[in-house]
Motif scaffolding. Structure first.
Motif, PDB file in Angstrom:
ATOM      1  N   GLU A   1       0.826  -1.204   0.000  1.00  8.94           N
ATOM      2  CA  GLU A   1       0.000   0.000   0.000  1.00  8.94           C
ATOM      3  C   GLU A   1       0.865   1.262   0.000  1.00  8.94           C
ATOM      4  O   GLU A   1       0.587   2.223  -0.727  1.00  8.94           O
ATOM      5  CB  GLU A   1      -0.940   0.006   1.200  1.00  8.94           C
ATOM      6  N   GLN A   2       1.919   1.270   0.784  1.00  8.54           N
ATOM      7  CA  GLN A   2       2.815   2.427   0.821  1.00  8.54           C
ATOM      8  C   GLN A   2       3.497   2.640  -0.525  1.00  8.54           C
ATOM      9  O   GLN A   2       3.644   3.772  -0.992  1.00  8.54           O
ATOM     10  CB  GLN A   2       3.853   2.234   1.933  1.00  8.54           C
TER      11      GLN A   2
ATOM     12  N   SER B   1       4.516   9.396  -8.650  1.00  6.79           N
ATOM     13  CA  SER B   1       4.982   8.800  -9.908  1.00  6.79           C
ATOM     14  C   SER B   1       6.361   8.157  -9.768  1.00  6.79           C
ATOM     15  O   SER B   1       7.192   8.229 -10.677  1.00  6.79           O
ATOM     16  CB  SER B   1       5.015   9.871 -11.006  1.00  6.79           C
ATOM     17  N   GLY B   2       6.600   7.513  -8.638  1.00  8.89           N
ATOM     18  CA  GLY B   2       7.896   6.896  -8.396  1.00  8.89           C
ATOM     19  C   GLY B   2       8.160   5.694  -9.280  1.00  8.89           C
ATOM     20  O   GLY B   2       7.501   4.651  -9.143  1.00  8.89           O
ATOM     21  N   ASN B   3       9.131   5.806 -10.173  1.00  7.39           N
ATOM     22  CA  ASN B   3       9.519   4.666 -11.003  1.00  7.39           C
ATOM     23  C   ASN B   3      10.108   3.554 -10.150  1.00  7.39           C
ATOM     24  O   ASN B   3       9.907   2.367 -10.432  1.00  7.39           O
ATOM     25  CB  ASN B   3      10.543   5.098 -12.053  1.00  7.39           C
ATOM     26  N   ASP B   4      10.847   3.957  -9.105  1.00  6.51           N
ATOM     27  CA  ASP B   4      11.429   2.957  -8.204  1.00  6.51           C
ATOM     28  C   ASP B   4      10.335   2.188  -7.454  1.00  6.51           C
ATOM     29  O   ASP B   4      10.420   0.973  -7.271  1.00  6.51           O
ATOM     30  CB  ASP B   4      12.401   3.616  -7.225  1.00  6.51           C
ATOM     31  N   ALA B   5       9.277   2.881  -7.050  1.00  2.72           N
ATOM     32  CA  ALA B   5       8.172   2.228  -6.350  1.00  2.72           C
ATOM     33  C   ALA B   5       7.491   1.196  -7.251  1.00  2.72           C
ATOM     34  O   ALA B   5       7.078   0.124  -6.781  1.00  2.72           O
ATOM     35  CB  ALA B   5       7.162   3.260  -5.868  1.00  2.72           C
ATOM     36  N   CYS B   6       7.375   1.497  -8.558  1.00  2.58           N
ATOM     37  CA  CYS B   6       6.726   0.566  -9.494  1.00  2.58           C
ATOM     38  C   CYS B   6       7.519  -0.734  -9.619  1.00  2.58           C
ATOM     39  O   CYS B   6       6.939  -1.827  -9.629  1.00  2.58           O
ATOM     40  CB  CYS B   6       6.580   1.214 -10.859  1.00  2.58           C
ATOM     41  N   VAL B   7       8.836  -0.624  -9.736  1.00  5.24           N
ATOM     42  CA  VAL B   7       9.658  -1.837  -9.840  1.00  5.24           C
ATOM     43  C   VAL B   7       9.592  -2.633  -8.541  1.00  5.24           C
ATOM     44  O   VAL B   7       9.504  -3.867  -8.560  1.00  5.24           O
ATOM     45  CB  VAL B   7      11.114  -1.476 -10.194  1.00  5.24           C
TER      46      VAL B   7
ATOM     47  N   VAL C   1       1.619  10.581   3.834  1.00  7.62           N
ATOM     48  CA  VAL C   1       2.931  10.336   4.430  1.00  7.62           C
ATOM     49  C   VAL C   1       3.222   8.844   4.430  1.00  7.62           C
ATOM     50  O   VAL C   1       2.370   8.039   4.822  1.00  7.62           O
ATOM     51  CB  VAL C   1       2.995  10.885   5.870  1.00  7.62           C
ATOM     52  N   ILE C   2       4.423   8.480   3.961  1.00  5.84           N
ATOM     53  CA  ILE C   2       4.887   7.095   4.067  1.00  5.84           C
ATOM     54  C   ILE C   2       6.272   7.117   4.715  1.00  5.84           C
ATOM     55  O   ILE C   2       6.947   8.146   4.730  1.00  5.84           O
ATOM     56  CB  ILE C   2       4.945   6.389   2.685  1.00  5.84           C
ATOM     57  N   PRO C   3       6.712   5.994   5.282  1.00  9.43           N
ATOM     58  CA  PRO C   3       8.004   5.983   5.981  1.00  9.43           C
ATOM     59  C   PRO C   3       9.191   6.127   5.042  1.00  9.43           C
ATOM     60  O   PRO C   3       9.101   5.867   3.842  1.00  9.43           O
ATOM     61  CB  PRO C   3       8.018   4.613   6.672  1.00  9.43           C
TER      62      PRO C   3
END
Length: 397
Positions: free
Chosen positions: A134-135, A144-150, A222-224
């Motif tokens: 979820e985060q 739009s984090g590309n790193d989050a998608c991977v 907010v996320i950690p």
């Protein structure tokens, strides 16, 4: 006596003929040969057409554009809707949809070195950092984090290429025919593309998911982080500037230009707008949404559970049974044009007993100015038993 004996075989043959060939007698019309379906055309009160209208009234710089009614799926305006184009980070709509359907929002995983090192827009993930699905979704959809998608792809399918296979499978399932994904984030690739229509289809499916809908409508979250909390602010400026805006996703690369998939809700209606390679994605999205809200309205045609018509029953205790539709039929029609809203009913002429409630007996299709815009299955609202054989014989005789 001899005359009566000669009549008995004749009467028997007549009765047998009626049983084998159930033609309609006593003044009713006979059934046309090879006609098991009755086609009825009923004109409803005059309203207006639907589809793609008045192109000249919307002048857009976008290479492709579209506005769709989220409830009915009707396209209200389109410009090059099926043209395959680079779509940048609007890709993340499909990434999130597949992840939500396949994953556990509360499951946490360690970010890989590969995910943390992805180029482009980022939420600055660190190797071995642990975040829940979820985060990561908030990071992907809001910033739009590309790193989050991977990281999402690796959490769901171990490898990004496997996850991308899921994305392409989902696209085919939704009917997105001009779409092909090569990665989970929309980084440039000659074989990574979609169309305005396909993106609207994908977004329409995603917005039905409450988790997706909640995230894309969030302004700040907010996320950690390893060095403190990450304060995320949504890249979609429409959430602050347009009344009723509730999504969805921006996208920008040199190949795709400035893109935006947006959604807004007013008076119980929700619209989806798509602009690809636009010189002014914000104002052009507002133009599309205003066009949809100001020039169209929803019209309820028929309600599920209410008697719609009736159908004749052969050899039933009841001679006719009422029929209804399997779902509410609502269509979108222009407000300021004169046209016809029609119902095309494909219904069996006569059904044989026994009949059970909920039995499919036909189909309803709704057309506006000749274009199909909605429909439903026709179901029996009530059942009936079959009459005894001797009554059937007597009735036919």
């Amino acid at each position: 006596m001899r005359c009566r004996r000669n009549l008995l075989p004749s009467l028997f043959l007549i009765l047998l003929f009626l049983l084998i060939n159930p033609v309609v007698v006593f003044g009713e019309e006979t059934k046309p040969p090879n006609s098991d379906v009755l086609f009825l055309y009923e004109n409803l009160p005059a309203v207006t057409g639907t589809g793609i209208f008045d192109h000249d009234q919307l002048v857009l710089s976008a290479y492709s554009a579209l506005v769709m009614d989220a409830a009915t799926g009707q396209v209200l305006f389109a410009k090059n809707p099926h043209q395959a184009r680079a779509i940048a980070s609007t890709t993340k709509i499909m990434t999130a949809l597949v992840a939500i359907e396949c994953g556990n929002l509360n499951s946490a995983t360690s970010v890989s070195q590969r995910a943390a090192g992805v180029e482009g827009s980022s939420v600055y993930l660190k190797p071995n950092e642990k975040l829940t699905l979820e985060q990561l979704l908030y990071g992907a959809l809001m910033r739009s984090g590309n790193d989050a998608c991977v990281a999402i792809a690796e959490q769901i399918a171990v490898r990004e290429d496997i996850f991308v296979g899921f994305m392409n499978m989902k696209a085919r399932q939704l009917g997105a025919k001009n779409t092909h994904f090569c990665n989970s984030n929309g980084l440039p690739n000659d074989h990574h593309y979609s169309s305005a229509y396909d993106l609207a289809l994908i977004t329409r499916a995603a917005l039905k998911n409450p988790v997706f809908s909640r995230i894309v409508s969030t302004k700040t979250h907010v996320i950690p982080g390893t060095e403190g909390k990450r304060l995320l602010s949504n890249t979609n400026k429409m959430l602050w500037s347009y009344q009723g805006a509730d999504g969805v996703k921006t996208g920008t690369t040199n190949a795709a230009g400035k893109c935006l998939v947006s959604s807004a809700s007013r008076d119980g209606r929700r619209l989806i707008a798509v602009v690809l390679h636009s010189d002014d994605r914000w104002n052009e999205s507002i133009k599309l949404l205003n066009y949809g809200f100001n020039r169209f309205e929803q019209r309820r045609v028929v309600d599920a559970g209410k008697t719609f018509a009736s159908v004749e029953v052969r050899d039933g205790v009841l001679g006719r049974v009422p029929i209804t539709v399997n779902r509410d039929v609502v269509v979108t029609v222009p407000i300021d044009r004169t046209g016809k809203l029609e119902q095309e009913v494909m219904l069996e002429r006569k059904i044989s007993a026994p009949v059970f409630p909920g039995q499919v007996v036909g189909k309803l299709q709704v057309l506006v100015e000749g274009q199909p815009v909605g429909g439903a299955s026709l179901l029996t609202l009530q059942g009936t038993k079959k009459i005894p054989y001797y009554q059937s014989v007597w009735r036919r005789f």
